[in-house]
Scaffold this motif. Structure first.
Motif, short mmCIF file in Angstrom:
data_model
loop_
_atom_site.label_atom_id
_atom_site.label_comp_id
_atom_site.label_asym_id
_atom_site.label_seq_id
_atom_site.Cartn_x
_atom_site.Cartn_y
_atom_site.Cartn_z
N TYR A 1 -2.16 41.94 13.59
CA TYR A 1 -2.05 41.08 12.41
C TYR A 1 -1.43 41.81 11.23
O TYR A 1 -0.87 41.17 10.32
N THR A 2 -1.49 43.13 11.20
CA THR A 2 -0.78 43.87 10.16
C THR A 2 0.73 43.74 10.34
O THR A 2 1.47 43.45 9.39
N ILE A 3 1.18 43.93 11.57
CA ILE A 3 2.62 43.84 11.86
C ILE A 3 3.14 42.43 11.59
O ILE A 3 4.12 42.24 10.85
N PHE A 4 2.48 41.42 12.15
CA PHE A 4 2.98 40.05 12.01
C PHE A 4 2.72 39.50 10.61
O PHE A 4 3.52 38.70 10.11
N GLY A 5 1.62 39.91 9.98
CA GLY A 5 1.36 39.47 8.62
C GLY A 5 2.42 39.97 7.66
O GLY A 5 2.93 39.21 6.82
N LEU A 6 2.79 41.24 7.78
CA LEU A 6 3.83 41.80 6.93
C LEU A 6 5.20 41.21 7.27
O LEU A 6 5.98 40.85 6.38
N LEU A 7 5.49 41.10 8.57
CA LEU A 7 6.81 40.61 9.00
C LEU A 7 7.07 39.19 8.50
O LEU A 7 8.09 38.92 7.84
N PHE A 8 6.17 38.27 8.82
CA PHE A 8 6.39 36.88 8.43
C PHE A 8 6.23 36.68 6.92
O PHE A 8 6.87 35.79 6.35
N GLY A 9 5.39 37.49 6.28
CA GLY A 9 5.27 37.40 4.83
C GLY A 9 6.56 37.80 4.13
O GLY A 9 7.00 37.15 3.18
N VAL A 10 7.20 38.87 4.61
CA VAL A 10 8.47 39.32 4.03
C VAL A 10 9.58 38.32 4.31
O VAL A 10 10.39 38.00 3.43
N VAL A 11 9.62 37.79 5.55
CA VAL A 11 10.64 36.81 5.90
C VAL A 11 10.51 35.55 5.03
O VAL A 11 11.50 35.01 4.54
N ALA A 12 9.27 35.09 4.83
CA ALA A 12 9.06 33.90 4.01
C ALA A 12 9.47 34.15 2.56
O ALA A 12 10.10 33.28 1.93
N ALA A 13 9.14 35.33 2.03
CA ALA A 13 9.52 35.64 0.65
C ALA A 13 11.03 35.79 0.50
O ALA A 13 11.61 35.36 -0.50
N ARG A 14 11.66 36.39 1.51
CA ARG A 14 13.12 36.59 1.46
C ARG A 14 13.86 35.27 1.55
O ARG A 14 14.97 35.14 1.02
N THR B 1 -2.36 34.79 10.03
CA THR B 1 -2.09 33.64 9.17
C THR B 1 -2.78 33.75 7.82
O THR B 1 -2.33 33.15 6.83
N SER B 2 -3.85 34.52 7.76
CA SER B 2 -4.56 34.71 6.49
C SER B 2 -3.84 35.69 5.57
O SER B 2 -4.12 35.72 4.37
N TYR B 3 -2.95 36.48 6.13
CA TYR B 3 -2.28 37.52 5.36
C TYR B 3 -0.84 37.16 4.99
O TYR B 3 -0.29 37.71 4.04
N VAL B 4 -0.22 36.27 5.75
CA VAL B 4 1.19 35.96 5.53
C VAL B 4 1.43 35.45 4.12
O VAL B 4 2.32 35.92 3.39
N ARG B 5 0.64 34.46 3.69
CA ARG B 5 0.84 33.89 2.36
C ARG B 5 0.55 34.90 1.26
O ARG B 5 1.18 34.89 0.20
N TYR B 6 -0.41 35.78 1.51
CA TYR B 6 -0.73 36.82 0.52
C TYR B 6 0.45 37.78 0.37
O TYR B 6 0.84 38.11 -0.76
N VAL B 7 1.01 38.22 1.49
CA VAL B 7 2.17 39.12 1.44
C VAL B 7 3.36 38.40 0.82
O VAL B 7 4.11 38.99 0.02
N ARG B 8 3.55 37.15 1.16
CA ARG B 8 4.66 36.38 0.60
C ARG B 8 4.57 36.33 -0.91
O ARG B 8 5.55 36.58 -1.63
N ALA B 9 3.39 35.98 -1.44
CA ALA B 9 3.22 35.89 -2.89
C ALA B 9 3.43 37.24 -3.56
O ALA B 9 4.07 37.33 -4.62
N SER B 10 2.91 38.30 -2.95
CA SER B 10 3.06 39.63 -3.51
C SER B 10 4.52 40.07 -3.50
O SER B 10 5.01 40.67 -4.46
#
Length: 329
Positions: free
Chosen positions: A124-137, A209-218
């Motif tokens: 979940y660290t790998i996928f949370g960061l990956l999808f969070g960055v992709v969503a923000a980008r 899924t709990s981390y993606v939106r957090y990474v995206r916002a950050s």
């Protein structure tokens, strides 16, 4: 740096001391009857008194606490059924139901739970960061909306239902993945990996899924920061700006969230162990609860508190590594 590490170590030790005291108070001084719980059928007052004496419950509370702490540090001698038995340090107590040290039972189940939690955390660290960055980008376009929509839908379904469906369709009806089983990584690393890969995937992806939106916002906040604009004005590539500056700055709060959720990960492993038939600490705690074996339950709680404290300590020490703005002093 050294002063910071020492301070954090002292704080961790104080938290552990508080956890030990709190655990002792709840399980042995609370409104319960350990001896009566163990002897529920055809128990005479004499038999209950014998059990209380064997458990040391007939002694003053300060003496019980002192022996409990001594057992953790140096071990202690347990009297069971008229025989004296050695409980080596760290002595977490004695299971009167199975007539064996609690430490042996907990340390047998601990590697299973740690394997689930550590492997799931990596996923979940790998996928949370990956999808969070992709969503923000890709903020505002269809890819961003799709990722955010999935992260809103998946948590709305209880975890145990998703895990049961995953187990049924991908391990039983359509055996795409092997049945979950635990093998010690020191005995056969490949069997350990293969036996838990399915568990890690479902556990890690749902937790991600709990981390993606957090990474995206950050990431969105950092991408609009002055330090990112400065990096771009220096002519750095967009990839370097994204990874070396914005993502690195977003890692510190992300790690804080992971550290705070370690306790939830340990407790959430109960459902995973039950569904995939893995004999970890959660499964041990449930079985001990059914058997009224308070000694084992208290041992599980104590060891869980230890690893939560260690996890938080590691996260604190990694702050200065992932974020140069943080000075450990």
């Amino acid at each position: 740096m050294l002063v910071y590490i020492l301070r954090r170590l002292l704080m961790t030790l104080s938290v552990m001391l508080a956890a030990v005291t709190f655990t002792f108070a709840i399980f042995f001084l609370g409104p319960n009857d350990p001896a009566g719980n163990l002897c529920t059928r055809n128990c005479t007052p004499a038999r209950i008194a014998e059990i209380e004496k064997s458990m040391g419950l007939d002694k003053p509370v300060p003496q019980q606490y002192a022996e409990y702490m001594k057992g953790l540090a140096t071990g202690r001698t347990i009297t069971s059924g008229g025989f004296e038995k050695k409980c080596d340090a760290p002595c977490l107590g004695w299971s009167w139901v199975q007539d064996r040290p609690v430490k042996d039972m907990v340390f047998q189940a601990l590697p299973v739970t740690l394997s689930i939690v550590v492997g799931g955390t990596v996923v979940y660290t790998i996928f949370g960061l990956l999808f969070g960055v992709v969503a923000a980008r890709n903020r505002g376009n269809w890819l961003d909306r799709t990722i955010v929509g999935i992260t809103q839908f998946v948590p709305s379904v209880p975890y145990y239902i998703l895990a049961l469906l995953f187990y049924l369709y991908f391990m039983v009806l359509n055996p795409i993945l092997p049945r979950a089983q635990y093998t010690s990584p020191f005995e056969n690393p490949w069997s350990w990996f293969v036996g838990l890969i399915g568990v890690w995937m479902i556990y890690g992806l749902i937790q991600a899924t709990s981390y993606v939106r957090y990474v995206r916002a950050s990431m969105i906040d950092n991408l609009s920061g002055d330090f990112v604009r400065t990096a771009r004005s220096k002519g750095l590539s967009e990839r370097k700006v994204l990874i070396s500056h914005a993502l690195r700055a977003a890692m510190a709060p992300f790690m804080t969230l992971v550290g705070l959720n370690i306790a939830a990960d340990l407790s959430g492993a109960v459902f995973t162990e039950r569904i995939f038939n893995l004999k970890g600490m959660g499964d041990l705690a449930i079985r001990s609860f059914d058997q009224q074996d308070l000694q084992v339950i208290s041992g599980v709680v104590l060891v869980g508190a230890l690893f939560v404290s260690i996890g938080n300590l590691v996260v604190d020490l990694l702050y200065g590594v992932v974020d140069p703005r943080v000075k450990l002093s």
